[in-house]
Write a protein that holds these residues in place. Structure first.
Motif, short mmCIF file in Angstrom:
data_model
loop_
_atom_site.label_atom_id
_atom_site.label_comp_id
_atom_site.label_asym_id
_atom_site.label_seq_id
_atom_site.Cartn_x
_atom_site.Cartn_y
_atom_site.Cartn_z
N LEU A 108 -0.14 4.13 2.82
CA LEU A 108 -1.20 2.85 2.47
C LEU A 108 -1.19 2.07 3.66
CD1 LEU A 108 -2.20 0.92 0.45
CD2 LEU A 108 0.12 0.09 -0.07
N HIS A 135 -3.43 -8.26 1.43
CA HIS A 135 -2.81 -6.74 1.11
C HIS A 135 -3.07 -6.34 -0.26
CE1 HIS A 135 0.39 -3.52 1.27
NE2 HIS A 135 0.59 -4.05 0.11
N LEU A 139 -4.38 -2.75 -1.80
CA LEU A 139 -3.30 -2.05 -2.68
C LEU A 139 -4.06 -1.66 -4.00
CD1 LEU A 139 -0.46 -0.87 -3.41
CD2 LEU A 139 0.08 -3.40 -4.06
#
Length: 231
Positions: A108, A135, A139
């Motif tokens: 990731l 972030h 995600l």
């Protein structure tokens, strides 16, 4: 990192034509898939996907998973140049032929970093905003891409895919079963075989279920899946 190579056992790699791939990805044509796999005629730009079966027109399961990744990012406005450069860099940095088929759990942060670096170099503002911003945004993107995909714990590569997990939670694509054709999980019977027999039996799901030793619900789901994904 251990690598999953087609040469180890090509019978477990999955076999698809570009038409098969387009159907499973829900695309109306094969032109862009051929470009991702082979490059574009008259262009110096090469392919994005490092194909497993380079000497044929066959698409492997991992090729298919990478094209699924590419299709999603193209839908978000990411340029072909960015995707190509990100794939090349990830292959070199991670030593994997299929960086877009790797588990988000392990890659990731690294994948986000690579896309941010490439976007900055190419001036791709759309991708830069996605990869360098919050972030949670990245995600969410990775979670959407990983939905319905199972990963091998050793290689971190995609090993099984449920193409429509909400509608058909028991229908999967596993390169180790039926050469990667969609199957009903558990019995492992290809949905296409159930569909063909269902037509031969004039739509009698119970007869088909008895013939293949599956439930009538399995037959009905396979039929509906084949009808919905028909080319």
């Amino acid at each position: 990192m251990k690598h999953q190579r087609v040469e180890a056992d090509p019978l477990f790699a999955g076999f698809y034509s570009t038409s098969d791939a387009a159907r499973l990805l829900g695309l109306s044509g094969t032109v862009k898939l051929r470009g991702w796999l082979n490059g574009w005629p008259g262009s110096a730009s090469g392919p994005i996907v490092e194909r497993d079966f380079k000497s044929t027109s066959t698409v492997s399961f991992l090729d298919l998973m990478e094209m699924r990744f590419i299709e999603f990012f193209r839908g978000q406005g990411v340029t072909m140049q960015t995707l190509r450069k990100a794939a090349e860099r990830a292959r070199n940095d991670w030593g994997s032929d299929h960086p877009f088929a790797l588990s988000k759990a392990k890659y990731l942060t690294d994948r986000r970093k690579i896309f941010a670096q490439v976007a900055e170099e190419t001036g791709d503002k759309v991708t830069w905003d996605m990869a360098s911003g919050q972030h949670e945004i990245w995600l969410t993107i990775e979670n959407i891409i990983a939905k319905g995909v199972e990963f091998d714990p050793e290689t971190e590569l995609a090993s099984r895919w449920f193409p429509r997990p909400s509608e058909f939670p028991t229908i999967a694509i596993d390169p180790k079963l039926a050469f990667g054709r969609p199957v009903v999980t558990g019995p492992g019977v290809p949905t296409a075989a159930l569909f063909r027999q269902w037509k031969a039996e004039a739509g009698n799901s119970k007869k088909v279920a008895a013939w293949f030793n599956v439930s009538a619900a399995d037959v009905d789901n396979a039929v509906e899946f084949e009808l919905q994904t028909a080319a």
